[in-house]
Enzyme design. Structure first.
Site, short mmCIF file in Angstrom:
data_model
loop_
_atom_site.label_atom_id
_atom_site.label_comp_id
_atom_site.label_asym_id
_atom_site.label_seq_id
_atom_site.Cartn_x
_atom_site.Cartn_y
_atom_site.Cartn_z
CG HIS A 130 -2.04 -1.02 1.13
ND1 HIS A 130 -2.50 -1.55 -0.05
CD2 HIS A 130 -2.79 -1.62 2.11
CE1 HIS A 130 -3.49 -2.40 0.20
NE2 HIS A 130 -3.67 -2.47 1.49
CG HIS A 205 -7.90 -0.09 2.02
ND1 HIS A 205 -8.71 -0.88 2.81
CD2 HIS A 205 -6.79 -0.83 1.79
CE1 HIS A 205 -8.09 -2.02 3.06
NE2 HIS A 205 -6.93 -2.03 2.43
CD GLU A 335 -8.34 -3.28 -0.60
OE1 GLU A 335 -7.15 -2.98 -0.82
OE2 GLU A 335 -8.67 -4.20 0.18
C1 GLA Z 1 -5.55 -5.12 1.83
C2 GLA Z 1 -4.64 -6.29 1.90
C3 GLA Z 1 -4.75 -6.91 3.23
C4 GLA Z 1 -4.44 -5.91 4.33
C5 GLA Z 1 -5.37 -4.75 4.20
C6 GLA Z 1 -5.02 -3.66 5.18
O1 GLA Z 1 -6.85 -5.48 1.72
O2 GLA Z 1 -4.87 -7.23 0.89
O3 GLA Z 1 -3.89 -8.00 3.31
O4 GLA Z 1 -3.12 -5.47 4.21
O5 GLA Z 1 -5.31 -4.22 2.92
O6 GLA Z 1 -4.94 -4.12 6.48
#
Ligand code: GLA
Length: 370
Positions: A130, A205, A335
């Site tokens: 991220h 997100h 997402e």
């Molecule tokens: C995304 C990732 C997860 C986690 C979340 C945040 O969805 O795929 O593994 O890192 O973000 O916690």
């Protein structure tokens, strides 16, 4: 006599004022929410003619809350988040954030592009996640526009990510417009440009909970219009193959409760689905129905994939709106994105952005009731 007339007139005005509902229309207001260093942080409230209300801040370009009616017209917030800016400045799992430069993981934080090797900030075991240690979710965005018309309210934000920030090449300008329409849609329009070849994969997100945060999301019913997933290794890096969902607990091509088969998926769902569109073609991704409130969320995007994540790492340690402890599976995310680790997987749709090209993405979350 004159005084009595005035009082009477005033009383009539007050009473009629209570009865007459003002003509509802789109509106936008803002408050100063706090500061990040010496930069002022603003919290915008967008409302539409149906009374739907969305709050957005320029800290991390976060969607703070989304208030929508249930089937009886009861208005409740249906995303996880916090009342205070301070909580967003602290550690949290990207609630409502604009994630970038790269949503999801890049293996070992390494990739090469045009024979140049790049090493990114590593913040998830051995991998990059991220956008790294200080991703877009922790940056202050400039406010470019904030206005309201009869049909919609718009907040336009932008951020200039400097060359080599978190290890990524190129000065990158990212723009996002959040638009609340009178059709109870949030349109998220992204654009980006770079001055050196780079990779980019931005997403929002938000963690949805259509009950209004009353219980976890396992009773929500999901249709996900996708026929295959990108299976991962134990560190959640795709192996590189596409696996059909048919006959597995990942198959949501027809409606299933999210919790129905989650026990067969160790930890819960946290996987990228390949959508049915050609890259860039705007299609429906999913429909989620919450039977008690009657609320429905439909998601649409131009992206080739979607990460379906069921809040597996939530553990009750974060307290959000209304004093609610966000336990495991308290929210789900859809997402819209390119596939994880695409910079190292030439077989996946390309995430390369070159100078002179314009990155665009449109993702829409639309709310209704059944
Ligand atoms: C995304 C990732 C997860 C986690 C979340 C945040 O969805 O795929 O593994 O890192 O973000 O916690």
């Amino acid at each position: 006599m004159k005084a009595i007339t005035i009082i009477l007139f005033a009383a009539i005005l007050v009473v009629s004022g209570c009865k007459t509902k003002p003509d509802a229309t789109s509106a936008l207001s803002e408050i100063t929410w706090g500061k990040e260093g010496d930069k002022v942080i603003t919290l915008f409230t967008l409302t539409n003619k149906n009374g739907m209300e969305v709050k957005i801040t320029n800290f991390g370009a976060v969607i703070n809350s989304i208030v929508v009616p249930d089937r009886n017209g009861k208005m409740e917030n249906i995303v996880l988040g916090f009342d205070s800016l301070k909580s967003y400045q602290g550690t949290h799992p990207y609630f409502g954030s604009l994630v970038g430069r790269y949503g999801n993981r890049i293996a070992l934080g390494k990739f090469s592009l045009n024979s140049n090797n790049y090493t990114l900030a590593v913040n998830n075991g051995l991998n990059h996640l991220h956008g790294g240690i200080k991703g877009f979710n922790k940056q202050v965005f400039s406010i470019d526009t904030a206005y309201s018309t009869a049909d919609s309210s718009v907040v336009g934000l932008s951020y200039l990510s400097p060359d080599m920030e978190e290890g990524y090449p190129g000065n990158l300008t990212v723009k996002v417009n959040y638009v609340l329409t009178n059709n109870n849609e949030i349109r998220i329009e992204y654009e980006a440009e770079t001055d050196k070849p780079t990779v980019l994969n931005i997403t929002n997100h938000s963690y949805f909970n259509l009950t209004g945060g009353k219980e976890n999301i396992l009773n929500h019913e999901l249709v996900l219009l996708a026929d295959s997933i990108t299976p991962t290794d134990s560190t959640l890096i795709p192996t590189g193959i596409l696996a059909p969902v048919a006959g597995t607990p990942f198959d949501f091509t027809v409606a299933h409760k999210i919790g129905e088969r989650i026990d067969q998926v160790p930890g819960g769902y946290d996987i990228n689905y390949k959508l049915r569109n050609k890259t860039g073609q705007f299609v429906q991704v999913a429909e989620v129905y919450e039977p008690v409130s009657g609320r429905v969320l439909q998601a649409y995007t131009t992206e080739p994939g979607v990460q379906f994540y069921t809040g597996n790492f939530l553990d009750g340690s974060l307290t959000g709106f209304n004093g609610t402890k966000y336990e495991k599976h308290y929210g789900f995310c859809l997402e819209a994105q390119h596939f994880p680790d695409s910079p190292n997987k030439p077989q996946f749709p390309s995430v390369v952005l070159n100078p002179g090209e314009k990155y665009t993405q449109l993702t829409v979350y639309k709310f209704s009731v059944k």
